[in-house]
Design an enzyme around this catalytic site. Structure first.
Site, PDB file in Angstrom:
ATOM      1  N   GLU A 126      36.572  60.180  49.254  1.00  0.00           N
ATOM      2  CA  GLU A 126      36.946  60.876  48.003  1.00  0.00           C
ATOM      3  C   GLU A 126      35.911  61.917  47.569  1.00  0.00           C
ATOM      4  OE1 GLU A 126      38.115  58.076  44.948  1.00  0.00           O
ATOM      5  OE2 GLU A 126      39.866  57.448  46.094  1.00  0.00           O
TER       6      GLU A 126
ATOM      7  N   GLU B   9      43.747  54.130  51.087  1.00  0.00           N
ATOM      8  CA  GLU B   9      43.696  53.389  49.820  1.00  0.00           C
ATOM      9  C   GLU B   9      45.043  53.586  49.151  1.00  0.00           C
ATOM     10  OE1 GLU B   9      40.415  53.842  47.067  1.00  0.00           O
ATOM     11  OE2 GLU B   9      39.012  54.173  48.719  1.00  0.00           O
TER      12      GLU B   9
HETATM   13  O1  AHR Z   1      39.120  51.079  45.250  1.00  0.00           O
HETATM   14  C1  AHR Z   1      38.278  51.414  44.180  1.00  0.00           C
HETATM   15  C2  AHR Z   1      37.850  52.830  44.273  1.00  0.00           C
HETATM   16  O2  AHR Z   1      38.944  53.669  44.103  1.00  0.00           O
HETATM   17  C3  AHR Z   1      37.282  53.232  45.598  1.00  0.00           C
HETATM   18  O3  AHR Z   1      35.939  52.891  45.712  1.00  0.00           O
HETATM   19  C4  AHR Z   1      37.452  54.711  45.566  1.00  0.00           C
HETATM   20  O4  AHR Z   1      37.541  55.260  46.825  1.00  0.00           O
HETATM   21  C5  AHR Z   1      38.676  54.917  44.703  1.00  0.00           C
HETATM   22  O5  AHR Z   1      38.442  55.845  43.714  1.00  0.00           O
END
Ligand code: AHR
Length: 502
Positions: free
Chosen positions: A174, A293
């Site tokens: 990210e 994610e």
């Molecule tokens: O999953 C929690 C957080 O969400 C992770 O560390 C990040 O990549 C995202 O913003």
């Protein structure tokens, strides 16, 4: 209004082979995901290495292919060297992303050992926030170089003679986000990621690398960030990573369950962005998506990290998931199956406690929340080939979305010719009759119609009542000729399993 939904499946109309790597998850050194989650030395259910066997039972059942590690946002100030070698010598550090104290008792080798027990592999993420090419190379050498070099010999001296052979490597996380330590523009990041990937592949040409794309479709920089980063790195990386979390912050279930329309649009845009750069570069390579994610989660919970700073393993991001989350997660899984031709990796984020459906008490018990079962059934039956369903469903409008199909579905056929139809009913008030026409498959019969449903969308499981929302096999699907008939209960996640007749 005609409330019936018609779905047509044809044996020759397929989306593609489903990559086993879409059945993956995420273990971040965050809150109680690791400490008090998968790892808790001294817990009555922990083995001699400190791995909790009660938690392992639930994670193993998910049959995960890979787990992403160690972050997430965590990685952007992580020094991997802190987490290897004798545990008594490992430093404690203030960890910037989650504002905790990181004792480094669980690092690369512990993750490798736990993964072996769990039957899964690892997607390792390197820190390109505070660090760079050199430290990424050092970690790769430590993990994958057989022997006879500084870091491979260090690994051997730590008790790991055989290389870990980690094949999938995320090039940071990210990087588009203002919350990220070491945020960069797409071009800045793409250049660094390209050079890191290039160097890593010079050291080990068997690895695949993942470029960090946008952290959410709501980022103002999506998809320009992704296009800029890909423009720099296209020929040197193998996947574009994207992330998405959906939430019912507005407490409007009808609208919440429609939000996966944005997941579909997001994936399509990310794929289009990859293909634009492919065309621009006159490249023969098709970039795959790593949806590494995804889940439901109210991300504003992340602000809690500033409330009680510098604690060890506090309860962070422990959303109590319920039935409506189970349907939305099921809907996300359907979207992923429908893009099986381009999604090569997908990680449910995360695995235990933080943003997770497996919940523990530190020192106490372990239970699972309703979306655990959506994922369990997906992982159990969603293997093989993804079929192209033609769906004609009644539709509705919600506050943010128009023409939302009440029913969405995906279908798979596995090596044993078993057909599985995954379907959600978004209607909060009514069940919906569904007819599925099977063309060209031969003779099938219904083996099982599994349903996850509940009286109230907010119903969940607790330590005291862990089986309040669990799937049952009393769905009413039956076949007549080539047609499957079923009633999908209101707000439900369904798996209709069909077996071929001899
Ligand atoms: O999953 C929690 C957080 O969400 C992770 O560390 C990040 O990549 C995202 O913003």
């Amino acid at each position: 209004m005609n409330r019936k939904t018609r779905i047509t499946l044809d044996k020759d109309f397929t989306i593609g082979k489903i990559d086993d790597k879409i059945f993956s998850s995420f273990v971040e050194l965050l809150g109680r995901c690791v400490y008090g989650g998968i790892y808790e030395p001294g817990h009555p259910m922990a083995d001699e290495k400190g791995f909790r066997l009660d938690v392992l039972k639930f994670t193993k059942d998910l049959n995960l292919t890979l787990n992403r590690f160690p972050g997430g946002n965590f990685v952007s100030s992580y020094r991997w060297e802190d987490g290897v070698g004798p545990k008594s010598k490992r430093p404690k550090r203030p960890e910037l992303a989650w504002q905790c104290i990181e004792p480094n008792q669980f690092g690369t080798n512990e993750m490798v050992e736990w993964s072996k027990l769990n039957g899964s592999g690892i997607i390792m993420t390197v820190n390109l926030g505070t660090r760079g090419i050199e430290q990424a190379l050092d970690l790769l050498e430590y993990c994958n170089f057989p022997e006879g070099s500084y870091y491979s010999d260090l690994r051997i001296s730590h008790g790991y003679k055989e290389p870990h052979n980690i094949k999938y490597w995320c090039l940071s996380n990210e990087v588009d986000g203002v919350w990220q330590v070491g945020q960069k523009t797409g071009t800045e990041y793409g250049r660094l990621a390209r050079e890191t990937s290039k160097a890593m592949k010079l050291l080990d040409n068997t690895i695949s690398t993942i470029l960090a794309g946008s952290s959410s479709p709501s980022q103002a920089t999506f998809p320009a960030f992704d296009a800029d980063a890909l423009d720099e790195a296209y020929d040197f990386v193998d996947y574009l990573s994207i992330h998405q979390y959906l939430s019912n912050r507005e407490n409007d279930t009808r609208n919440y369950v429609a939000k996966t329309l944005s997941t579909e649009a997001y994936l399509k845009s990310a794929i289009a962005t990859c293909d634009f750069i492919k065309a621009k570069h006159r490249s023969k390579k098709t970039m795959m998506i790593s949806f590494d994610e995804f889940n439901t989660w109210d991300a504003t919970m992340a602000e809690d990290r500033f409330k009680n700073r510098w604690q060890f393993a506090p309860s962070l991001l422990e959303q109590v998931y319920n039935m409506e989350d189970a349907v939305v997660l099921g809907s996300m899984l359907i979207v992923i199956l429908k893009h099986a031709d381009r999604v090569g990796i997908a990680c449910l984020s995360e695995l235990v406690n933080s943003i997770a459906h497996i919940r523990t008490e530190t020192g106490g018990g372990c239970w699972v929340l309703p979306p655990y079962y959506s994922y369990l059934l997906f992982s159990k039956y969603g293997r093989g080939i993804s079929l192209l369903p033609v769906i004609d469903s009644p539709k509705y409008d919600s506050v943010q979305y128009t023409d939302v199909p009440f029913v969405d579905a995906a279908a798979t056929i596995d090596e044993g010719n078993c057909l599985s139809i995954f379907a959600i009913n978004r209607d909060v008030d009514n069940s919906i009759p569904v007819e599925v026409l099977l063309r060209g498959f031969g003779q099938y019969r219904v083996k099982e119609h599994i349903v996850l449903e509940s009286e109230n969308p907010k119903d969940t499981n607790t330590k005291e009542n862990p089986n309040n929302v669990v799937p049952h096999s009393n769905g009413n699907a039956f076949m007549d000729g080539d047609v499957v008939y079923a009633e999908l209960p209101r707000l439900s996640w369904n798996v209709i399993r069909l077996e071929k007749m001899k």
